[in-house]
Write an enzyme that holds these catalytic residues in place. Sequence first.
Site, PDB file in Angstrom:
ATOM      1  N   LYS A 184       0.843  -1.205   0.000  1.00  0.00           N
ATOM      2  CA  LYS A 184       0.000   0.000   0.000  1.00  0.00           C
ATOM      3  C   LYS A 184       0.874   1.248   0.000  1.00  0.00           C
ATOM      4  O   LYS A 184       0.598   2.212  -0.719  1.00  0.00           O
ATOM      5  CB  LYS A 184      -0.955  -0.027   1.211  1.00  0.00           C
ATOM      6  CG  LYS A 184      -2.025  -1.123   1.090  1.00  0.00           C
ATOM      7  CD  LYS A 184      -2.863  -1.293   2.352  1.00  0.00           C
ATOM      8  CE  LYS A 184      -3.799  -2.475   2.212  1.00  0.00           C
ATOM      9  NZ  LYS A 184      -4.609  -2.756   3.408  1.00  0.00           N
ATOM     10  N   GLN A 238      -5.021  -1.415   9.665  1.00  0.00           N
ATOM     11  CA  GLN A 238      -4.787  -2.720   9.052  1.00  0.00           C
ATOM     12  C   GLN A 238      -5.349  -3.828   9.956  1.00  0.00           C
ATOM     13  O   GLN A 238      -5.118  -3.848  11.158  1.00  0.00           O
ATOM     14  CB  GLN A 238      -3.279  -2.915   8.811  1.00  0.00           C
ATOM     15  CG  GLN A 238      -2.919  -4.173   8.042  1.00  0.00           C
ATOM     16  CD  GLN A 238      -3.478  -4.207   6.616  1.00  0.00           C
ATOM     17  OE1 GLN A 238      -3.642  -3.168   5.971  1.00  0.00           O
ATOM     18  NE2 GLN A 238      -3.772  -5.401   6.127  1.00  0.00           N
ATOM     19  N   ASP A 262     -11.141   2.712   3.905  1.00  0.00           N
ATOM     20  CA  ASP A 262     -11.440   1.276   3.834  1.00  0.00           C
ATOM     21  C   ASP A 262     -12.949   1.005   3.763  1.00  0.00           C
ATOM     22  O   ASP A 262     -13.364  -0.126   3.570  1.00  0.00           O
ATOM     23  CB  ASP A 262     -10.904   0.603   5.107  1.00  0.00           C
ATOM     24  CG  ASP A 262      -9.807  -0.386   4.815  1.00  0.00           C
ATOM     25  OD1 ASP A 262      -9.665  -0.778   3.646  1.00  0.00           O
ATOM     26  OD2 ASP A 262      -9.113  -0.766   5.763  1.00  0.00           O
TER      27      ASP A 262
HETATM   28  N1  GUN Z   1      -6.531  -6.987   6.017  1.00  0.00           N
HETATM   29  C1  GUN Z   1      -6.742  -7.742   4.918  1.00  0.00           C
HETATM   30  N2  GUN Z   1      -7.403  -7.042   3.969  1.00  0.00           N
HETATM   31  C2  GUN Z   1      -7.620  -5.812   4.468  1.00  0.00           C
HETATM   32  C3  GUN Z   1      -8.251  -4.633   3.962  1.00  0.00           C
HETATM   33  O1  GUN Z   1      -8.767  -4.568   2.843  1.00  0.00           O
HETATM   34  N3  GUN Z   1      -8.268  -3.578   4.805  1.00  0.00           N
HETATM   35  C4  GUN Z   1      -7.714  -3.619   6.051  1.00  0.00           C
HETATM   36  N4  GUN Z   1      -7.789  -2.533   6.798  1.00  0.00           N
HETATM   37  N5  GUN Z   1      -7.138  -4.689   6.547  1.00  0.00           N
HETATM   38  C5  GUN Z   1      -7.079  -5.784   5.758  1.00  0.00           C
END
Ligand code: GUN
Length: 247
Positions: free
Chosen positions: A17, A61, A84
């Site tokens: 990311k 996350q 998100d």
């Molecule tokens: N962990 C696995 N996929 C994601 C996601 O799309 N967003 C977040 N915040 N954590 C994750």
Amino acid sequence: MIVVGSCVPSAIYVKKKVAACHNVGISSTVHEIDKIATTQELIDKITTLNQDDQVHGILVQLPLPDHINRDAVLQHIAPCKDVDGLTVYNLGHIMTDTSGIKPCTPQGCLQLIHSVIPNLKGLHAVIVGKSTLVGNPIGQLLLHQHATVTYTHSHTKNLKHLTRQADILVVATGVAHLIGEDHIKPGVVIIDVGISRDGKTGKILGDVDFEAVSQKAKAITPVPGGVGPMTVANLLLNTVKCMKIQS
Ligand code: GUN
């Protein structure tokens, strides 16, 4: 981005990311928080970021350590900074098919499905897994496209009977190779959201046995390299949307 503790897959995702943000000119900061942090400490961190004009998007996350109240943390993110799309406010927009920030992975899944089937009207979409992050919202998005949606999960009886009816199959369980050749009908479009590591070989595996089903399916996403990059691309898109909402 807020990362709590040192979960290896999370560290890999966050690195991707950060690199993606860098590539498109979005500046990002990773706040690494000790795994013994409390729910309140995370909420305080989010409150500070909510009030910071220089921050347009906040991402926590997942997963979080078990002692943290995940919902309490996520629901403190200001909806206009919720890149998100996991606040109740933005998830509510999914229910009502109105504008809002959509969770990155389901949004990416829908884009992938649309790339091979532009019109989903009347098609049968079967979802395996009912998580708030993926399974639940992707079903809603498909419903709004006029697909007939069946949700299945770990308590579903006779899973195969349902998955064999799918024109579109979205699998998001984290159970490696749960779906094999006898779970599908010919011509199905499969989106494999699962990602796990084989304890013996160290190989990355999806929820679908790619080798077994790829001849029979019309299209299938690989793992890794399928849904993951779409999730990251949608995170960038959502960040720009959030920035526009705030300016
Ligand atoms: N962990 C696995 N996929 C994601 C996601 O799309 N967003 C977040 N915040 N954590 C994750």
